[in-house]
Design an enzyme around this catalytic site. Structure first.
Site, PDB file in Angstrom:
ATOM      1  N   LYS A 255      32.028  28.554  37.214  1.00  0.00           N
ATOM      2  CA  LYS A 255      32.302  29.966  37.489  1.00  0.00           C
ATOM      3  C   LYS A 255      31.124  30.873  37.155  1.00  0.00           C
ATOM      4  CE  LYS A 255      36.355  31.702  36.394  1.00  0.00           C
ATOM      5  NZ  LYS A 255      36.731  32.413  37.619  1.00  0.00           N
TER       6      LYS A 255
ATOM      7  N   ASP B 216      32.028  29.467  30.822  1.00  0.00           N
ATOM      8  CA  ASP B 216      31.541  29.694  32.186  1.00  0.00           C
ATOM      9  C   ASP B 216      30.021  29.539  32.254  1.00  0.00           C
ATOM     10  OD1 ASP B 216      34.066  30.237  33.098  1.00  0.00           O
ATOM     11  OD2 ASP B 216      33.862  32.409  32.969  1.00  0.00           O
TER      12      ASP B 216
ATOM     13  N   MET C 186      28.486  41.721  41.089  1.00  0.00           N
ATOM     14  CA  MET C 186      28.357  40.707  42.147  1.00  0.00           C
ATOM     15  C   MET C 186      27.932  41.335  43.480  1.00  0.00           C
ATOM     16  SD  MET C 186      31.774  38.657  40.988  1.00  0.00           S
ATOM     17  CE  MET C 186      32.601  40.105  40.359  1.00  0.00           C
TER      18      MET C 186
HETATM   19  C1  SAM Z   1      32.479  37.121  37.416  1.00  0.00           C
HETATM   20  S1  SAM Z   1      31.624  38.577  37.044  1.00  0.00           S
HETATM   21  C2  SAM Z   1      31.880  38.642  35.307  1.00  0.00           C
HETATM   22  C3  SAM Z   1      31.666  40.001  34.721  1.00  0.00           C
HETATM   23  C4  SAM Z   1      31.819  40.004  33.207  1.00  0.00           C
HETATM   24  N1  SAM Z   1      33.183  39.737  32.840  1.00  0.00           N
HETATM   25  C5  SAM Z   1      31.356  41.304  32.570  1.00  0.00           C
HETATM   26  O1  SAM Z   1      32.156  42.011  31.973  1.00  0.00           O
HETATM   27  O2  SAM Z   1      30.145  41.602  32.660  1.00  0.00           O
HETATM   28  C6  SAM Z   1      29.927  38.060  37.164  1.00  0.00           C
HETATM   29  C7  SAM Z   1      29.011  39.221  37.487  1.00  0.00           C
HETATM   30  O3  SAM Z   1      28.794  40.021  36.335  1.00  0.00           O
HETATM   31  C8  SAM Z   1      27.499  40.575  36.409  1.00  0.00           C
HETATM   32  N2  SAM Z   1      26.735  40.135  35.223  1.00  0.00           N
HETATM   33  C9  SAM Z   1      27.162  39.358  34.207  1.00  0.00           C
HETATM   34  N3  SAM Z   1      26.201  39.234  33.268  1.00  0.00           N
HETATM   35  C10 SAM Z   1      25.143  39.946  33.705  1.00  0.00           C
HETATM   36  C11 SAM Z   1      23.847  40.241  33.179  1.00  0.00           C
HETATM   37  N4  SAM Z   1      23.441  39.758  31.987  1.00  0.00           N
HETATM   38  N5  SAM Z   1      23.008  41.011  33.917  1.00  0.00           N
HETATM   39  C12 SAM Z   1      23.396  41.506  35.107  1.00  0.00           C
HETATM   40  N6  SAM Z   1      24.611  41.284  35.646  1.00  0.00           N
HETATM   41  C13 SAM Z   1      25.480  40.535  34.955  1.00  0.00           C
HETATM   42  C14 SAM Z   1      26.874  40.087  37.711  1.00  0.00           C
HETATM   43  O4  SAM Z   1      27.161  41.047  38.703  1.00  0.00           O
HETATM   44  C15 SAM Z   1      27.635  38.813  37.929  1.00  0.00           C
HETATM   45  O5  SAM Z   1      27.583  38.395  39.283  1.00  0.00           O
END
Ligand code: SAM
Length: 267
Positions: free
Chosen positions: A74, A52, A189
């Site tokens: 994604k 992704d 998100m």
């Molecule tokens: C589709 S979701 C995936 C979440 C992922 N599976 C997890 O466990 O963190 C994507 C969202 O995760 C959050 N996210 C993922 N990586 C991040 C990071 N390094 N810092 C802040 N938010 C993060 C944000 O809210 C982003 O829009």
């Protein structure tokens, strides 16, 4: 010391490894040192890695040079490839006898649409397993050195999403639970809907002075954090002006967070 034969190690970890199969792997929030040993082994032994957009570059650099890489988009919003297409490609590769690593940000089982990918594999008779990753909320909490469940201040921890499949604020959120003064809520998100989300939480009785922290790019070199309150949350998120991955952490326990010092603060 004998060099480790990673393919053999994987075959032992996953009997039947010579068959085509899918491994959903969590890459964590971005810092490559937060990868699990199992995830690292998978990256080094995969035949093909479907990843992704949010998977951090230093983690992609750990993929075996022999593996084929496929960026399938994604980001959590504005998907570049429909989920059905990703499922079909992943299944087709596994049915062709390949060891497919489906690499996702954070933990695959948290807001990662892993359920749909697991269902697609099962429907096609493709063996599928999951390697968990550190979800971004845990990465953020670690960087803030704060307990999400600090005793006496948080007896409930809840992860909610700021948008549903239409991009709007999910209608089914339990606002009383979000307004619970002894809850820590992490909003994944949050960008598009944080105004509506804060308004609903306040209307349900959440104290406007409740601490909130906006975390952008948790655990990555370009990490940024802003400590604010629920009343000022909308302005704080808007001021951060970035398309980068963002979380919002809300709750009394967040008053204990220590924001990491960044180079720009020191200069
Ligand atoms: C589709 S979701 C995936 C979440 C992922 N599976 C997890 O466990 O963190 C994507 C969202 O995760 C959050 N996210 C993922 N990586 C991040 C990071 N390094 N810092 C802040 N938010 C993060 C944000 O809210 C982003 O829009």
């Amino acid at each position: 010391m004998q060099p480790i034969d990673l393919r053999q190690a994987m075959a032992q970890s996953y009997p039947g490894a010579s068959l085509g199969r899918v491994l959903l792997v969590g890459s964590g929030p971005g810092d490559p040192e937060l990868l699990t040993v199992k995830a690292l082994k998978a990256l080094q032994t995969a035949d093909v890695v479907l990843f992704d957009t949010l998977v951090a570059k230093p983690i992609l650099d750990l993929i075996s040079p022999l593996a084929e890489r496929m960026h399938v988009g994604k980001k959590g919003y504005g998907d570049t490839r429909p989920q059905d297409e990703i499922n079909a490609r992943m299944v087709a590769l596994a049915l062709a006898g390949r060891f497919v690593v489906r690499l996702k940000s954070g933990d695959p089982l948290i807001f990662g649409r892993a359920g749909e990918e697991i269902d697609a594999c099962r429907a096609a008779g493709v063996p599928v397993e999951v390697v968990p990753g550190i979800t971004s909320a845990q990465g953020a909490a670690a960087r803030l050195c704060v307990s999400l469940t600090h005793r006496h201040e948080a007896r409930r921890l809840q992860y909610i999403t700021g948008h549903d499949t239409t991009g709007g604020l999910p209608q089914c959120i339990d606002w009383k639970a979000v307004a619970d003064p002894q809850a820590t809520t992490v909003v994944y998100m949050p960008r598009r809907t944080i105004g509506a989300l804060a308004a609903q939480a306040l209307a349900a009785g959440l104290d406007p002075s409740t601490p909130a922290i906006v975390v952008i790019n948790a655990t990555r070199p370009n990490e940024r954090m802003v400590a604010t309150t629920v009343a000022a949350l909308v302005a704080s998120v808007a001021a951060s002006e970035t398309p980068d991955p963002t979380l919002v952490l809300i709750g009394q326990a967040m008053a204990r967070a220590v924001l990491p010092v960044v180079a720009a603060d020191v200069a």
